[in-house]
Design a protein around this motif. Structure first.
Motif: not given
Length: 146
Positions: A16-19, A21, A25
Motif C-alpha cells: 500500500d504505497a499510500s502508507k 512509500p 518497484t
C-alpha cells in the motif's frame, strides 16, 4: 485486498504505497538467498546473500508497534506487504537481518520494577537495622544473676 487475488507471491509483493512509500518497484532476485538462522518469540535472525539490491517479504505478520528491524546491527524501517506480512528492501551483499520485539512500554515497566525492588530491599534493610539497634541489650549483671 483485491490485488492479492491475482498475483504470484514468489515474484510479486503488494504494498500500500499510500502508507508505505517504496523508492524502487522492481527487483531481480536471481542468485539471492535468505535463511532463517535463529528463531525465538521475540527475536528473528536471517542470513541474506543478495546478488543485487532486493526486496524481501517475510512470512511473519507485520506489527507496527514494538518490532524493530536491523540490517547488520543498524536500525532500518520495515513495511507491510501482501496486506499482513513484513517486508523490507535489502541492499546487495551478505547481511544479517534481525527483527527484535523491543516495545518501549516493556522497557519502562522493567525500569519501574527494578527501581521498586531496590527501594523495597533498602526499606527492609533499614527496618532490620532499626530493630537490631533498638533491641534490649543484656547487661553483664543480668547474665550473672540468671
Amino acid at each position: 485486498m483485491a490485488a492479492l487475488s491475482n498475483f504470484n507471491p514468489a515474484t510479486t509483493a503488494v504494498v500500500d504505497a499510500s502508507k508505505f512509500p517504496v523508492s524502487k518497484t522492481s527487483y531481480n532476485a536471481a542468485g539471492s538467498t535468505i535463511r532463517l538462522t535463529n528463531y525465538s518469540p521475540d527475536a528473528l535472525k536471517y542470513q541474506v546473500n543478495a546478488a543485487q539490491d532486493g526486496f524481501v517479504v517475510f512470512s511473519e505478520i507485520y506489527y507496527k508497534d514494538g518490532w524493530n528491524a536491523y540490517i547488520d546491527g543498524k536500525p532500518v524501517p520495515h513495511i507491510r506487504a501482501n496486506y499482513v506480512l513484513r517486508a523490507m528492501p535489502v541492499p546487495a551483499g551478505q547481511h544479517t537481518i534481525e527483527f527484535k520485539f523491543e516495545p518501549q512500554s516493556y522497557a519502562i515497566g522493567n525500569t519501574v520494577s527494578l527501581v521498586s525492588s531496590i527501594i523495597l530491599i533498602l526499606g527492609l534493610i533499614g527496618v532490620a537495622l532499626y530493630i537490631w539497634k533498638k533491641r534490649p541489650v543484656l547487661a553483664d549483671q543480668d547474665l550473672v544473676a540468671a
